[in-house]
Design a protein around this motif. Structure first.
Motif, PDB file in Angstrom:
ATOM      1  N   LEU A   1      64.119  -0.801  16.836  1.00  0.00           N
ATOM      2  CA  LEU A   1      62.815  -0.489  16.067  1.00  0.00           C
ATOM      3  C   LEU A   1      62.930  -1.342  14.818  1.00  0.00           C
ATOM      4  O   LEU A   1      62.041  -2.019  14.161  1.00  0.00           O
ATOM      5  N   ASP A   2      64.109  -1.081  14.012  1.00  0.00           N
ATOM      6  CA  ASP A   2      64.430  -1.485  12.866  1.00  0.00           C
ATOM      7  C   ASP A   2      64.436  -3.029  12.906  1.00  0.00           C
ATOM      8  O   ASP A   2      63.803  -3.929  11.887  1.00  0.00           O
ATOM      9  N   ARG A   3      64.705  -3.778  13.825  1.00  0.00           N
ATOM     10  CA  ARG A   3      64.921  -5.170  14.078  1.00  0.00           C
ATOM     11  C   ARG A   3      63.625  -5.757  14.559  1.00  0.00           C
ATOM     12  O   ARG A   3      63.333  -6.952  14.006  1.00  0.00           O
ATOM     13  N   ALA A   4      62.900  -4.936  15.182  1.00  0.00           N
ATOM     14  CA  ALA A   4      61.582  -5.286  15.506  1.00  0.00           C
ATOM     15  C   ALA A   4      60.443  -5.616  14.062  1.00  0.00           C
ATOM     16  O   ALA A   4      59.831  -6.536  13.929  1.00  0.00           O
ATOM     17  N   CYS A   5      60.868  -4.564  13.322  1.00  0.00           N
ATOM     18  CA  CYS A   5      60.582  -4.539  11.837  1.00  0.00           C
ATOM     19  C   CYS A   5      60.801  -5.905  11.285  1.00  0.00           C
ATOM     20  O   CYS A   5      60.187  -6.478  10.608  1.00  0.00           O
ATOM     21  N   ASP A   6      62.172  -6.173  11.381  1.00  0.00           N
ATOM     22  CA  ASP A   6      62.816  -7.437  10.659  1.00  0.00           C
ATOM     23  C   ASP A   6      62.088  -8.598  11.239  1.00  0.00           C
ATOM     24  O   ASP A   6      61.578  -9.687  10.255  1.00  0.00           O
ATOM     25  N   LEU A   7      61.711  -8.718  12.374  1.00  0.00           N
ATOM     26  CA  LEU A   7      60.933  -9.875  12.791  1.00  0.00           C
ATOM     27  C   LEU A   7      59.558  -9.988  12.159  1.00  0.00           C
ATOM     28  O   LEU A   7      59.129 -11.142  11.722  1.00  0.00           O
ATOM     29  N   GLY A   8      58.700  -9.039  11.940  1.00  0.00           N
ATOM     30  CA  GLY A   8      57.531  -8.739  11.329  1.00  0.00           C
ATOM     31  C   GLY A   8      57.525  -9.136   9.789  1.00  0.00           C
ATOM     32  O   GLY A   8      56.931  -9.970   9.541  1.00  0.00           O
ATOM     33  N   LEU A   9      58.588  -8.678   9.170  1.00  0.00           N
ATOM     34  CA  LEU A   9      59.042  -9.181   7.848  1.00  0.00           C
ATOM     35  C   LEU A   9      59.260 -10.754   7.617  1.00  0.00           C
ATOM     36  O   LEU A   9      58.582 -11.315   6.819  1.00  0.00           O
ATOM     37  N   ALA A  10      59.935 -11.107   8.547  1.00  0.00           N
ATOM     38  CA  ALA A  10      60.169 -12.481   8.448  1.00  0.00           C
ATOM     39  C   ALA A  10      59.078 -13.366   8.626  1.00  0.00           C
ATOM     40  O   ALA A  10      58.914 -14.413   7.995  1.00  0.00           O
ATOM     41  N   PHE A  11      58.083 -12.927   9.516  1.00  0.00           N
ATOM     42  CA  PHE A  11      56.838 -13.622   9.726  1.00  0.00           C
ATOM     43  C   PHE A  11      56.017 -13.575   8.705  1.00  0.00           C
ATOM     44  O   PHE A  11      55.442 -14.878   8.067  1.00  0.00           O
ATOM     45  N   GLN A  12      55.810 -12.461   7.890  1.00  0.00           N
ATOM     46  CA  GLN A  12      54.913 -12.523   6.847  1.00  0.00           C
ATOM     47  C   GLN A  12      55.459 -13.315   5.775  1.00  0.00           C
ATOM     48  O   GLN A  12      54.821 -13.587   4.801  1.00  0.00           O
ATOM     49  N   LEU A  13      56.855 -13.304   5.534  1.00  0.00           N
ATOM     50  CA  LEU A  13      57.450 -14.026   4.439  1.00  0.00           C
ATOM     51  C   LEU A  13      56.980 -15.473   4.483  1.00  0.00           C
ATOM     52  O   LEU A  13      56.803 -16.159   3.526  1.00  0.00           O
ATOM     53  N   ASN A  14      57.274 -15.889   5.767  1.00  0.00           N
ATOM     54  CA  ASN A  14      56.691 -17.210   6.043  1.00  0.00           C
ATOM     55  C   ASN A  14      55.412 -17.668   5.860  1.00  0.00           C
ATOM     56  O   ASN A  14      54.912 -18.573   5.060  1.00  0.00           O
ATOM     57  N   ASN A  15      54.618 -16.773   6.124  1.00  0.00           N
ATOM     58  CA  ASN A  15      53.081 -16.940   5.951  1.00  0.00           C
ATOM     59  C   ASN A  15      52.592 -17.058   4.555  1.00  0.00           C
ATOM     60  O   ASN A  15      51.924 -17.659   4.136  1.00  0.00           O
ATOM     61  N   ILE A  16      53.280 -16.066   3.867  1.00  0.00           N
ATOM     62  CA  ILE A  16      53.111 -16.078   2.434  1.00  0.00           C
ATOM     63  C   ILE A  16      53.291 -17.022   1.857  1.00  0.00           C
ATOM     64  O   ILE A  16      52.514 -17.980   1.013  1.00  0.00           O
ATOM     65  N   ALA A  17      54.718 -17.767   2.213  1.00  0.00           N
ATOM     66  CA  ALA A  17      55.179 -19.052   1.555  1.00  0.00           C
ATOM     67  C   ALA A  17      54.062 -20.101   1.799  1.00  0.00           C
ATOM     68  O   ALA A  17      53.811 -21.042   1.013  1.00  0.00           O
ATOM     69  N   ARG A  18      53.624 -20.476   3.180  1.00  0.00           N
ATOM     70  CA  ARG A  18      52.712 -21.323   3.513  1.00  0.00           C
ATOM     71  C   ARG A  18      51.169 -21.104   2.792  1.00  0.00           C
ATOM     72  O   ARG A  18      50.670 -22.194   2.750  1.00  0.00           O
ATOM     73  N   ASP A  19      50.860 -19.829   2.747  1.00  0.00           N
ATOM     74  CA  ASP A  19      49.442 -19.829   2.245  1.00  0.00           C
ATOM     75  C   ASP A  19      49.285 -19.440   0.847  1.00  0.00           C
ATOM     76  O   ASP A  19      48.198 -18.955   0.529  1.00  0.00           O
ATOM     77  N   ILE A  20      50.200 -19.628  -0.089  1.00  0.00           N
ATOM     78  CA  ILE A  20      50.135 -19.422  -1.467  1.00  0.00           C
ATOM     79  C   ILE A  20      48.857 -20.052  -2.147  1.00  0.00           C
ATOM     80  O   ILE A  20      48.257 -19.461  -2.906  1.00  0.00           O
ATOM     81  N   ALA A  21      48.439 -21.256  -1.646  1.00  0.00           N
ATOM     82  CA  ALA A  21      47.364 -21.883  -2.225  1.00  0.00           C
ATOM     83  C   ALA A  21      46.076 -21.092  -1.500  1.00  0.00           C
ATOM     84  O   ALA A  21      44.986 -21.199  -2.397  1.00  0.00           O
ATOM     85  N   GLU A  22      45.870 -20.888  -0.316  1.00  0.00           N
ATOM     86  CA  GLU A  22      44.982 -20.313   0.384  1.00  0.00           C
ATOM     87  C   GLU A  22      44.589 -18.722  -0.468  1.00  0.00           C
ATOM     88  O   GLU A  22      43.537 -18.612  -0.611  1.00  0.00           O
ATOM     89  N   ASP A  23      45.749 -18.123  -0.581  1.00  0.00           N
ATOM     90  CA  ASP A  23      45.647 -16.818  -1.007  1.00  0.00           C
ATOM     91  C   ASP A  23      45.196 -17.079  -2.547  1.00  0.00           C
ATOM     92  O   ASP A  23      44.193 -16.077  -2.937  1.00  0.00           O
ATOM     93  N   ASP A  24      45.492 -18.046  -3.433  1.00  0.00           N
ATOM     94  CA  ASP A  24      45.192 -18.078  -4.564  1.00  0.00           C
ATOM     95  C   ASP A  24      43.499 -18.347  -4.595  1.00  0.00           C
ATOM     96  O   ASP A  24      42.674 -17.924  -5.504  1.00  0.00           O
ATOM     97  N   ALA A  25      43.228 -19.163  -3.630  1.00  0.00           N
ATOM     98  CA  ALA A  25      41.683 -19.460  -3.459  1.00  0.00           C
ATOM     99  C   ALA A  25      40.830 -18.198  -3.386  1.00  0.00           C
ATOM    100  O   ALA A  25      39.700 -17.958  -3.833  1.00  0.00           O
ATOM    101  N   ALA A  26      41.484 -17.337  -2.748  1.00  0.00           N
ATOM    102  CA  ALA A  26      40.867 -15.988  -2.433  1.00  0.00           C
ATOM    103  C   ALA A  26      40.986 -14.955  -3.704  1.00  0.00           C
ATOM    104  O   ALA A  26      40.612 -13.889  -3.448  1.00  0.00           O
ATOM    105  N   GLY A  27      41.900 -15.162  -4.637  1.00  0.00           N
ATOM    106  CA  GLY A  27      41.932 -14.130  -5.697  1.00  0.00           C
ATOM    107  C   GLY A  27      42.898 -13.367  -5.530  1.00  0.00           C
ATOM    108  O   GLY A  27      43.206 -12.256  -6.114  1.00  0.00           O
TER     109      GLY A  27
END
Length: 340
Positions: free
Chosen positions: A163-189
């Motif tokens: 279960l810990d390692r399943a959590c790791d996968l989710g963390l990895a996905f989100q960190l990638n998403n945050i890097a990709r979406d920096i501009a989109e997130d900024d546009a949304a405040g």
């Protein structure tokens, strides 16, 4: 469970949700055996619906939340989720889908509440101050979902390391998403780059997308991707414990999301001019690579992760509301000796 709806009808609606909402995960999900795929789609439908409601993107649905505040929308998500888990109808297909898959897979209220707490942070206008704050947010919105996915795939509740390692996968996905979406997130405040990172590069809050800061932004994105790669490597060890088709599906998803992060790094200062994505042919290549890894096995992680599920759970609980005082009598309360 399922709000009295037909199971096959719920699965059909959930299938439509993932097809429209996530091309990357939709591709990987079809590598699952059918029972796991159906449950994965049911869980995704709830996650997608919660995200849409929290962002005020629910238009014309039964909830009529278009004019509700962000806090009200999150409260609606929590109420409907709890109703679904209690086996009550919700008048919303996605929440009824959650009730069904939770009953079948053993998904608990605490798991769901951990995810909803991430929406609560966004509703409060929260932004991370430290790296720890960032990782706690990633746990809520993705790591906790990884744990729920593990339950969908049949991982028992006492298999804590998996279960810990399943959590790791989710963390990895989100960190990638945050890097990709920096501009989109900024546009949304919104900004999920920790304030201490911005201060390190002398970037005033809210100004990280200005052209003069693009070089620093590339460095911070690379930091996010490096962190994602560490958690990805640990997640792959957990995936190796799953049956073959489930292992193949998870590794395919990991490859596809990892490629998004790699592309952000490759494009450097141009990464936020257009949304980074992978093509259908590239996705196929990642699926083939995952097949090979599913057979040969994954490499052991080269670096230990700092932010484990246990550590993040403690942070999440410490940041939550204080527990109520039990209304139980103190020892010997109301008891008197006969000679008193």
């Amino acid at each position: 469970m399922g709000g009295g709806r037909d199971r096959f009808a719920l699965i059909g609606k959930a299938r439509d949700s993932i097809a429209n909402g996530s091309k990357s995960f939709n591709v990987a999900s079809y590598l699952f055996d059918k029972p796991t795929r159906d449950r994965t789609h049911l869980l995704y439908a709830w996650c997608r619906r919660c995200d849409d409601i929290a962002d005020g993107q629910d238009h014309g649905g039964e909830l009529k939340l278009d004019n509700a505040s962000a806090q009200d929308r999150v409260e609606a998500i929590r109420i409907l989720t709890h109703r679904a888990l209690d086996g009550q109808p919700t008048a919303d297909v996605a929440f009824d889908a959650l009730g069904l898959v939770a009953a079948e897979a053993g998904i608990t209220r605490d798991m769901c509440d951990d995810v909803i707490d991430g929406f609560q942070l966004d509703a409060e206008g929260w932004m991370p101050r430290t790296t720890g704050d960032l990782m706690r947010y990633c746990y809520h919105v993705a790591g906790a979902v990884g744990v729920m996915m593990a339950k969908v795939m049949g991982v028992p509740s006492d298999a804590e390391d998996t279960l810990d390692r399943a959590c790791d996968l989710g963390l990895a996905f989100q960190l990638n998403n945050i890097a990709r979406d920096i501009a989109e997130d900024d546009a949304a405040g919104r900004c999920y780059l920790p304030q201490e990172w911005l201060a390190e590069f002398d970037i005033p809050p809210g100004e990280h997308m200005k052209p003069q800061h693009r070089t620093a932004l590339v460095k911070m994105a690379k930091r996010l991707i490096d962190m994602a790669e560490i958690h990805d490597a640990h997640a792959r060890i957990g995936a190796g414990r799953l049956p073959f088709r489930r292992r193949w599906a998870i590794l395919s998803a990991a490859n596809i999301y990892g490629a998004i992060g790699e592309e952000v790094v490759r494009q450097a200062e141009l990464a936020w001019d257009n949304r980074v994505h992978t093509t259908a042919l590239e996705k196929l290549g990642h699926v083939v690579a995952a097949l090979k890894e599913s057979v040969s096995g994954s490499f052991e992680p080269q670096q230990e992760r700092e932010w484990t599920r246990g550590k993040l759970l403690v942070m999440a609980r410490m940041a939550g509301p204080a527990a109520g005082v039990p209304n139980t009598p103190i020892r010997d309360e109301g008891v008197r000796r006969k000679d008193d």
